[in-house]
Design a protein around this motif. Structure first.
Motif, PDB file in Angstrom:
ATOM      1  N   GLN A 125      14.902  11.916  -7.760  1.00 41.80           N
ATOM      2  CA  GLN A 125      14.406  11.562  -9.092  1.00 41.80           C
ATOM      3  C   GLN A 125      13.301  10.516  -9.012  1.00 41.80           C
ATOM      4  N   THR A 126      13.058  10.012  -7.814  1.00 41.60           N
ATOM      5  CA  THR A 126      12.085   8.945  -7.619  1.00 41.60           C
ATOM      6  C   THR A 126      10.731   9.543  -7.245  1.00 41.60           C
ATOM      7  N   SER A 127       9.706   9.055  -7.891  1.00 40.51           N
ATOM      8  CA  SER A 127       8.349   9.499  -7.610  1.00 40.51           C
ATOM      9  C   SER A 127       7.489   8.260  -7.426  1.00 40.51           C
ATOM     10  N   PRO A 128       6.581   8.195  -6.534  1.00 42.47           N
ATOM     11  CA  PRO A 128       6.136   9.203  -5.587  1.00 42.47           C
ATOM     12  C   PRO A 128       7.096   9.322  -4.411  1.00 42.47           C
ATOM     13  N   THR A 129       6.886  10.352  -3.622  1.00 39.12           N
ATOM     14  CA  THR A 129       7.698  10.527  -2.424  1.00 39.12           C
ATOM     15  C   THR A 129       7.344   9.423  -1.435  1.00 39.12           C
ATOM     16  N   PRO A 130       8.222   9.137  -0.489  1.00 33.48           N
ATOM     17  CA  PRO A 130       7.902   8.104   0.506  1.00 33.48           C
ATOM     18  C   PRO A 130       6.609   8.398   1.274  1.00 33.48           C
ATOM     19  N   GLY A 131       6.376   9.662   1.616  1.00 33.51           N
ATOM     20  CA  GLY A 131       5.155  10.020   2.337  1.00 33.51           C
ATOM     21  C   GLY A 131       3.903   9.768   1.529  1.00 33.51           C
ATOM     22  N   LYS A 132       3.951  10.104   0.254  1.00 32.38           N
ATOM     23  CA  LYS A 132       2.800   9.881  -0.628  1.00 32.38           C
ATOM     24  C   LYS A 132       2.582   8.384  -0.838  1.00 32.38           C
ATOM     25  N   ALA A 133       3.662   7.637  -1.027  1.00 31.67           N
ATOM     26  CA  ALA A 133       3.544   6.197  -1.264  1.00 31.67           C
ATOM     27  C   ALA A 133       2.827   5.506  -0.108  1.00 31.67           C
ATOM     28  N   VAL A 134       3.166   5.882   1.103  1.00 25.78           N
ATOM     29  CA  VAL A 134       2.549   5.268   2.280  1.00 25.78           C
ATOM     30  C   VAL A 134       1.227   5.954   2.628  1.00 25.78           C
ATOM     31  N   GLY A 135       1.197   7.259   2.588  1.00 27.37           N
ATOM     32  CA  GLY A 135       0.012   8.010   3.003  1.00 27.37           C
ATOM     33  C   GLY A 135      -1.235   7.689   2.207  1.00 27.37           C
ATOM     34  N   PHE A 136      -1.095   7.524   0.900  1.00 24.78           N
ATOM     35  CA  PHE A 136      -2.265   7.237   0.067  1.00 24.78           C
ATOM     36  C   PHE A 136      -2.848   5.852   0.350  1.00 24.78           C
ATOM     37  N   LEU A 137      -2.091   4.997   1.011  1.00 23.32           N
ATOM     38  CA  LEU A 137      -2.627   3.679   1.382  1.00 23.32           C
ATOM     39  C   LEU A 137      -3.678   3.782   2.486  1.00 23.32           C
ATOM     40  N   PHE A 138      -3.782   4.943   3.136  1.00 20.19           N
ATOM     41  CA  PHE A 138      -4.754   5.140   4.206  1.00 20.19           C
ATOM     42  C   PHE A 138      -6.046   5.792   3.735  1.00 20.19           C
ATOM     43  N   ILE A 139      -6.167   6.074   2.449  1.00 20.10           N
ATOM     44  CA  ILE A 139      -7.394   6.666   1.904  1.00 20.10           C
ATOM     45  C   ILE A 139      -8.360   5.527   1.569  1.00 20.10           C
ATOM     46  N   PRO A 140      -9.535   5.513   2.222  1.00 21.20           N
ATOM     47  CA  PRO A 140     -10.492   4.419   1.963  1.00 21.20           C
ATOM     48  C   PRO A 140     -10.830   4.290   0.485  1.00 21.20           C
ATOM     49  N   PHE A 141     -10.956   3.071   0.029  1.00 22.22           N
ATOM     50  CA  PHE A 141     -11.288   2.682  -1.345  1.00 22.22           C
ATOM     51  C   PHE A 141     -10.178   3.013  -2.342  1.00 22.22           C
ATOM     52  N   PHE A 142      -9.650   4.226  -2.300  1.00 24.40           N
ATOM     53  CA  PHE A 142      -8.541   4.590  -3.182  1.00 24.40           C
ATOM     54  C   PHE A 142      -7.332   3.714  -2.907  1.00 24.40           C
ATOM     55  N   SER A 143      -7.192   3.266  -1.662  1.00 25.90           N
ATOM     56  CA  SER A 143      -6.040   2.449  -1.283  1.00 25.90           C
ATOM     57  C   SER A 143      -6.003   1.121  -2.030  1.00 25.90           C
ATOM     58  N   ILE A 144      -7.153   0.604  -2.421  1.00 25.47           N
ATOM     59  CA  ILE A 144      -7.189  -0.653  -3.182  1.00 25.47           C
ATOM     60  C   ILE A 144      -6.505  -0.445  -4.529  1.00 25.47           C
ATOM     61  N   TYR A 145      -6.804   0.675  -5.179  1.00 18.34           N
ATOM     62  CA  TYR A 145      -6.136   1.014  -6.436  1.00 18.34           C
ATOM     63  C   TYR A 145      -4.662   1.328  -6.178  1.00 18.34           C
ATOM     64  N   TRP A 146      -4.397   2.130  -5.148  1.00 21.44           N
ATOM     65  CA  TRP A 146      -3.044   2.626  -4.892  1.00 21.44           C
ATOM     66  C   TRP A 146      -2.052   1.506  -4.585  1.00 21.44           C
ATOM     67  N   MET A 147      -2.503   0.454  -3.886  1.00 23.64           N
ATOM     68  CA  MET A 147      -1.547  -0.617  -3.569  1.00 23.64           C
ATOM     69  C   MET A 147      -1.063  -1.311  -4.844  1.00 23.64           C
ATOM     70  N   PHE A 148      -1.885  -1.339  -5.885  1.00 25.20           N
ATOM     71  CA  PHE A 148      -1.447  -1.932  -7.143  1.00 25.20           C
ATOM     72  C   PHE A 148      -0.582  -0.971  -7.964  1.00 25.20           C
ATOM     73  N   VAL A 149      -0.563   0.288  -7.592  1.00 27.83           N
ATOM     74  CA  VAL A 149       0.328   1.265  -8.213  1.00 27.83           C
ATOM     75  C   VAL A 149       1.665   1.283  -7.475  1.00 27.83           C
ATOM     76  N   VAL A 150       1.582   1.370  -6.156  1.00 29.39           N
ATOM     77  CA  VAL A 150       2.781   1.616  -5.360  1.00 29.39           C
ATOM     78  C   VAL A 150       3.671   0.372  -5.217  1.00 29.39           C
ATOM     79  N   TRP A 151       3.113  -0.803  -5.050  1.00 33.57           N
ATOM     80  CA  TRP A 151       3.970  -1.979  -4.865  1.00 33.57           C
ATOM     81  C   TRP A 151       4.670  -2.410  -6.149  1.00 33.57           C
ATOM     82  N   PRO A 152       3.954  -2.658  -7.265  1.00 33.11           N
ATOM     83  CA  PRO A 152       4.686  -2.964  -8.499  1.00 33.11           C
ATOM     84  C   PRO A 152       5.541  -1.787  -8.956  1.00 33.11           C
ATOM     85  N   GLY A 153       5.077  -0.567  -8.688  1.00 30.30           N
ATOM     86  CA  GLY A 153       5.852   0.622  -9.032  1.00 30.30           C
ATOM     87  C   GLY A 153       7.160   0.686  -8.276  1.00 30.30           C
ATOM     88  N   TYR A 154       7.178   0.139  -7.069  1.00 33.02           N
ATOM     89  CA  TYR A 154       8.418   0.111  -6.295  1.00 33.02           C
ATOM     90  C   TYR A 154       9.487  -0.678  -7.048  1.00 33.02           C
TER      91      TYR A 154
END
Length: 95
Positions: free
Chosen positions: A9-38
């Motif tokens: 029931q939890t989204s994003p998947t663990p792979g997506k949560a970590v994997g998207f942190l390796f996308i250049p530039f997008f990772s800056i946005y993603w870290m503010f989604v994934v960490w507070p989202g956790y």
């Protein structure tokens, strides 16, 4: 951390949560989604499963993220607090 609260029931998947942190530039946005989202997903997980531990606050995580850039030593201390709070629920039932 994400795999511990992944119960289907939890989204994003663990792979997506970590994997998207390796996308250049997008990772800056993603870290503010994934960490507070956790914190949000963690709190929902402990509520769904009736685990009696204090909820994890988004403010503490955002504070740790900002402190890493402004006061790195304070950031390390705040991250240690975040990890200690998240570990209060261990052992979570891993599926």
């Amino acid at each position: 951390m994400w795999s511990a609260i992944n119960d289907g029931q939890t989204s994003p998947t663990p792979g997506k949560a970590v994997g998207f942190l390796f996308i250049p530039f997008f990772s800056i946005y993603w870290m503010f989604v994934v960490w507070p989202g956790y914190a949000t997903r963690y709190n929902a997980y402990i509520q769904r499963h009736g685990i009696q531990v204090p909820p994890l606050g988004q403010g503490l995580i955002i504070g740790a993220m900002v402190a890493n850039f402004v006061f790195p030593l304070a950031g390390v201390i705040l991250w240690a607090i975040v990890i200690a709070k998240a570990n209060q629920a261990w052992p979570l039932p891993i599926r």
